[in-house]
Structures are given as structure tokens and as C-alpha cells.
Design an enzyme around this catalytic site. Structure first.
Site, mmCIF file in Angstrom:
data_model
loop_
_atom_site.group_PDB
_atom_site.id
_atom_site.type_symbol
_atom_site.label_atom_id
_atom_site.label_comp_id
_atom_site.label_asym_id
_atom_site.label_seq_id
_atom_site.Cartn_x
_atom_site.Cartn_y
_atom_site.Cartn_z
ATOM 1 N N GLU A 137 46.969 34.348 44.619
ATOM 2 C CA GLU A 137 47.226 35.302 45.694
ATOM 3 C C GLU A 137 47.464 34.540 46.987
ATOM 4 O O GLU A 137 46.685 33.657 47.343
ATOM 5 C CB GLU A 137 46.043 36.264 45.853
ATOM 6 C CG GLU A 137 46.178 37.234 47.005
ATOM 7 C CD GLU A 137 47.489 38.019 47.001
ATOM 8 O OE1 GLU A 137 48.123 38.121 48.077
ATOM 9 O OE2 GLU A 137 47.883 38.522 45.924
ATOM 10 N N SER A 151 44.173 44.551 39.592
ATOM 11 C CA SER A 151 44.253 45.508 38.486
ATOM 12 C C SER A 151 44.893 44.881 37.257
ATOM 13 O O SER A 151 44.375 44.992 36.140
ATOM 14 C CB SER A 151 45.030 46.760 38.916
ATOM 15 O OG SER A 151 46.355 46.430 39.309
ATOM 16 N N LYS A 152 46.015 44.200 37.447
ATOM 17 C CA LYS A 152 46.716 43.601 36.304
ATOM 18 C C LYS A 152 45.993 42.343 35.819
ATOM 19 O O LYS A 152 45.973 42.060 34.621
ATOM 20 C CB LYS A 152 48.165 43.305 36.685
ATOM 21 C CG LYS A 152 48.945 44.552 37.082
ATOM 22 C CD LYS A 152 50.317 44.216 37.633
ATOM 23 C CE LYS A 152 50.961 45.426 38.272
ATOM 24 N NZ LYS A 152 50.247 45.874 39.501
ATOM 25 N N ALA A 206 51.103 36.832 41.496
ATOM 26 C CA ALA A 206 50.783 37.599 42.710
ATOM 27 C C ALA A 206 49.741 38.641 42.324
ATOM 28 O O ALA A 206 50.077 39.764 41.967
ATOM 29 C CB ALA A 206 52.038 38.247 43.276
ATOM 30 N N SER A 207 48.457 38.273 42.421
ATOM 31 C CA SER A 207 47.411 38.973 41.669
ATOM 32 C C SER A 207 46.708 40.114 42.380
ATOM 33 O O SER A 207 46.339 41.094 41.738
ATOM 34 C CB SER A 207 46.338 37.956 41.246
ATOM 35 O OG SER A 207 46.891 36.956 40.442
ATOM 36 N N PRO A 211 45.308 43.344 44.256
ATOM 37 C CA PRO A 211 43.838 43.301 44.279
ATOM 38 C C PRO A 211 43.170 42.976 42.949
ATOM 39 O O PRO A 211 41.965 42.807 42.900
ATOM 40 C CB PRO A 211 43.473 44.715 44.737
ATOM 41 C CG PRO A 211 44.582 45.571 44.223
ATOM 42 C CD PRO A 211 45.830 44.734 44.336
ATOM 43 N N CYS A 219 57.099 47.661 42.219
ATOM 44 C CA CYS A 219 56.881 49.101 42.387
ATOM 45 C C CYS A 219 57.961 49.665 43.305
ATOM 46 O O CYS A 219 57.700 50.525 44.136
ATOM 47 C CB CYS A 219 55.481 49.395 42.914
ATOM 48 S SG CYS A 219 55.081 48.598 44.479
ATOM 49 N N ASP A 261 54.266 40.237 39.377
ATOM 50 C CA ASP A 261 54.388 41.569 39.969
ATOM 51 C C ASP A 261 54.704 41.328 41.439
ATOM 52 O O ASP A 261 53.820 41.172 42.264
ATOM 53 C CB ASP A 261 53.089 42.351 39.791
ATOM 54 C CG ASP A 261 53.223 43.784 40.257
ATOM 55 O OD1 ASP A 261 54.184 44.454 39.846
ATOM 56 O OD2 ASP A 261 52.368 44.232 41.044
ATOM 57 N N ASP A 314 51.371 29.975 48.257
ATOM 58 C CA ASP A 314 52.672 30.623 48.175
ATOM 59 C C ASP A 314 53.155 30.449 46.736
ATOM 60 O O ASP A 314 53.193 29.329 46.209
ATOM 61 C CB ASP A 314 53.627 29.950 49.159
ATOM 62 C CG ASP A 314 54.979 30.639 49.244
ATOM 63 O OD1 ASP A 314 55.495 31.058 48.192
ATOM 64 O OD2 ASP A 314 55.528 30.740 50.355
#
Length: 482
Positions: free
Chosen positions: A143, A124-125, A119-120, A122, A241, A188, A170
């Protein structure tokens, strides 16, 4: 003013460790986040970046869990997203806690060859992992949201991550289509966002346990898919998060209950100095915002100790893959063009051809051909016509990188510009030259040792070749501070 839903407070009060104070938690949630960035080591070293920015009034405090991450202070009126150095891809504006998952995945093993970011966006990771991999191996970045795929691609391009393959699915399909294909997987997960209240005061205004439980069911399906896509012996990091047990420990426990001793949790208590302050009895990191004065975050790491049965029959290979491997003659021609005209030695990767387009794919991508549809793979090198090759902007950004200065010595056509000229270039304008000279044709426009893009040297000016969709309305030049 931060609004904390009373039902949320009641839930957290039951889960907060005994050595932490609820008053400190609420106070931390009410404070603004410290500003943090990650230096993009694909383009510049952290030390060189600090030397670049210290004269501009920046101060740097190291983030303990990310070698290239820093809390920074600067003139807060500045919109960093418009800064020339940000547009260049020298740094990524990234919350400190979100740097934890890639660090956990790549410690102690930093040599993963095939990595999945489930789940990439925007990005950052994704771009942090690309830097940790030093643009080696294959990094598949997925994504689900179509609009966010565009943002992901833009950030991958800006940061010069050349070994990425982007997908738009998905995340629950990866266990089926790419069963036991990856050395390492990061998920993430989409979550309730309870840890983000410091940057979004309304994040918890309508919090409800029912929504939390609904999200956790999706997370369980995603972590199972990620686990199935992981090779035996590989590592998986699950992060959110958010702060509640249902979306964190509960999801990890579900996976272990489902797959038993195939799931081995790895303790993160020694990941960095001070990690034990956030370590749970299981060895997970449950980062409450008051511990490190950061966003709230959760990180778990596990090893897949053995193969597990697939849930679906192996899908048929997809036909009509539009790329073919370049012939020896084609490969030699494109390599010569980059070396002779641009001073860039192409990496020893797969040169692929589609119609008149030349692309560079990671070698590891061979094993994935036909298994899934990819939105974007590797880097588009150039278009070919009867007039010869025409290099693509993304190839210059990804492949010139830190080698430009050396490349210039090897015959590359590089024009170094001032900060004002760099600003004009990024705003799509031609750059007048102080002295007229012989036209040199296509040249690489460079600022501070890093490429901005291509231009046509006409003798008395540089005709801008920046793609129109990358032209900026505003470019901020950070002034030197007395």
C-alpha cells in the site's frame, strides 16, 4: 440524490453495450447498494456463521461469485462495524463486486504459493486471498499511502491472516525490485471510482475526461510493474471500480501491445453462473451496476506465457536485515511454550528472532530477504525476558483460530465468556468471575469458539491484557430476534 455529470453520461452512452439500457443504468446508480459481507473462513465456516446469525434476524442471499460472500438483511439501524462478531474478525463488510478479483485469480488454480496484492488497503481483497490460501504460502500486500498501511495492518490482524508481509511503496517499483518473483499478482488499481456512485452520491460530480486519461497513465505503469513482477506461467488479475474503457480495456490493451504474445488474456465467461451477462468480447468482466444490482466493476485476467526482459539492472541486495533464524534451542523453547502453556502447536514455519522478540515467517519469505524493505512480516509470537515468554495478542488471534476448542481439550488455558463479558473485555475492562478459584496465570479469553485475546486469571477476576490500541469505545451485541 445521485449527481451524474453530463460529460460522464455522454461518455458512458457511447460505451454501454447495446443490450443494456441507459435508463436502467441511471436508475441502478440511484439505488442504495445492497449490504454484503464475506465470512472469514480462517476463523469460522460459512455454515457455522449463518447458524450463529440467523437467530439474530439476519437473512443470507449467496453471492454467485464468492462461496463465502452473502448479501444480507438485518436491522439497518445497527452499525455492523461495532458488532462483536465483526470485531472478532468473523466477517468482513465487503461490497459484492469487490469479491470478484480474488475469485478470478484463484479460479481454477487455488494453489498459488507466492502472491502479490499491489494496491491492498483497506484489506478486503488481501484478507479474502489469505482465506483462499488458508494461511499457506506468502502473500505480499503493498500500500502506497502511509495512513492506509495502518488500516491494512489492523484488518490483517483482526482477520487472523498470518502469512502476510506488508510493504509501503509506489507500486511501480515492484517490477524492478521483485522481478519475476510471484506466482500470481492482483492489481486492484487506483481509479476514477465511477462504479462507486451508489455509496458515494458525489463520486461523479466533478468527473472529467482529462482526469480519466491522467489516471490511466498511472494504471499503465502499475500493470506493467505487476506484469514484470509475475513469474512466467503465472496469472495476473487487473481490476478497477470504474466503468470507462480508458481505465479498463485500454490499460489491458496497452500491456498486450507492449509485450505481445507474452500476454495471454483468459476468458472469465465461465467464472460463475451468469458471468456471461458481463463478459466483453475479450473475455473480461465489465460489471455494469444494473446487471447484478451491485457496484460497477471491471476484472481482467491474463497469463504470462514467457519471461520478458527486465527494464532496470538487478538492484543490489539490501544489508542489515534485522532478523535471524532461531537456533534449534530457541525454536524448541518457543514451541514448548506455545504447546504447554497455551495448547497451540506452532505451524511448521520459519521461527525468526530479533533482539528478544520471536516471530513466525512463511518459509517462502526466505527468497525475499534483502530484496525490499518490509513494514511487517508474518506474526510476532512473543517477547522473551528473564521471566520467560510473554505471548503477543496477534499470535493468539492468528494461530488459535478455529482450533481453540480442541486446544482446550489438550490442556490450553481457555476461559469461555458470555456475550456481556466479551463486550466488557473488548472495552478494556477486567471481568469479575462468579466463583473464586485458584489463580491460573495467563489464559486465552474465548467467545463462541474464537479467541478475543489474553487475560491474567487472578482467581476472582480476569485482568484484561488487551492491547490499549485495540480497546473499543463501543461494542454492539446483536440481540436474538423473536
Amino acid at each position: 440524490m445521485v449527481q451524474l455529470n453530463q460529460n460522464f453520461i455522454n461518455t458512458i452512452a457511447q460505451e454501454l453495450p447495446a443490450h443494456l439500457s441507459m435508463d436502467d443504468f441511471i436508475a441502478a446508480c440511484s439505488r442504495p447498494l445492497r449490504r454484503s459481507i464475506r465470512v472469514n473462513t480462517l476463523k469460522i465456516s460459512s455454515e457455522d456463521f449463518k447458524q450463529l446469525m440467523l437467530p439474530k434476524g439476519w437473512t443470507f442471499e449467496p453471492i454467485p461469485w464468492c462461496e463465502d460472500g452473502f448479501w444480507i438483511s438485518y436491522d439497518e439501524e445497527e452499525q455492523l462495524g461495532n458488532a462483536l462478531e465483526h470485531i472478532q474478525g468473523l466477517f468482513y463488510i465487503q461490497e459484492a463486486s469487490s469479491m470478484l478479483p480474488p475469485t478470478a485469480l484463484f479460479t481454477p488454480n487455488a494453489d498459488w504459493q507466492c502472491v502479490l496484492d499491489l494496491a491492498s488497503a483497506p484489506g478486503s481483497k488481501t484478507t479474502q486471498m489469505a482465506a483462499l490460501m488458508n494461511n499457506q504460502g506468502l502473500l505480499v500486500a503493498n500500500e502506497y499511502s502511509a495512513s492506509r498501511v495502518k488500516v491494512l495492518h489492523a484488518n490483517v490482524l483482526r482477520m487472523g491472516a498470518s502469512h502476510c508481509a506488508l510493504t509501503h511503496f509506489d507500486g511501480r517499483v515492484f517490477g524492478e525490485y521483485l522481478y519475476e518473483s510471484f506466482d500470481a499478482v492482483l492489481i486492484d488499481a487506483p481509479c476514477g471510482g465511477e462504479g462507486t456512485v451508489r455509496k458515494d452520491a458525489d463520486a461523479l460530480k466533478s468527473w472529467s475526461l482529462d482526469e480519466v486519461l491522467e489516471i490511466s497513465e498511472t494504471q499503465k505503469a502499475l500493470i506493467e510493474s505487476a506484469f514484470l513482477a509475475l513469474k512466467p506461467g503465472g496469472s495476473l488479475v487487473y481490476s478497477t471500480c470504474t466503468l470507462n474503457r480508458h481505465e479498463n480495456q485500454g490499460v489491458c490493451e496497452y500491456l498486450q501491445q507492449t509485450y505481445g504474445d507474452a500476454v495471454q488474456f483468459e476468458s472469465l465467461s465461465q467464472l460463475f453462473d451468469g458471468a456471461e451477462k458481463a463478459t466483453t468480447p475479450e473475455g473480461f468482466l465489465h460489471v455494469w451496476p444494473q446487471i447484478y444490482d451491485s457496484e460497477g466493476f471491471f476484472v481482467a485476467k491474463l497469463t504470462k506465457t514467457r519471461s520478458v526482459p527486465r527494464l532496470q539492472p538487478e538492484p543490489k541486495l539490501q544489508k542489515n536485515f534485522p532478523f535471524t533464524e532461531a537456533s534449534a534451542k530457541q525454536a524448541k523453547a518457543i514451541q514448548a511454550y506455545f504447546a504447554d502453556d497455551l495448547g497451540i502447536k506452532l505451524p511448521d514455519d520459519l521461527i525468526m528472532v530479533r533482539d528478544d522478540e520471536f516471530w513466525l515467517f512463511p518459509h517462502e519469505f526466505r527468497d525475499f530477504i534483502g530484496k525490499m524493505r518490509f513494514q511487517r512480516i508474518g506474526v510476532k509470537l512473543a517477547d522473551h525476558s528473564k521471566h520467560g515468554f510473554k505471548v503477543r495478542h496477534e499470535a493468539i488471534i492468528a494461530l488459535a483460530g478455529k482450533a481453540l476448542t480442541a486446544g482446550a481439550a489438550n490442556g490450553a488455558k481457555v476461559v469461555d465468556v458470555s456475550d456481556e463479558q466479551a463486550k466488557e473485555y473488548l472495552m478494556g475492562r477486567d471481568i469479575p468471575l462468579d466463583t473464586a478459584g485458584k489463580a491460573q496465570g495467563e489464559v486465552i479469553v474465548c467467545y463462541g469458539g474464537a479467541p478475543l485475546g489474553m487475560a491474567k486469571h487472578l482467581g476472582n477476576k480476569l485482568k484484561n491484557s488487551l492491547p490499549r490500541d485495540l480497546v473499543k469505545d463501543k461494542v454492539l451485541l446483536l440481540p436474538p430476534q423473536a
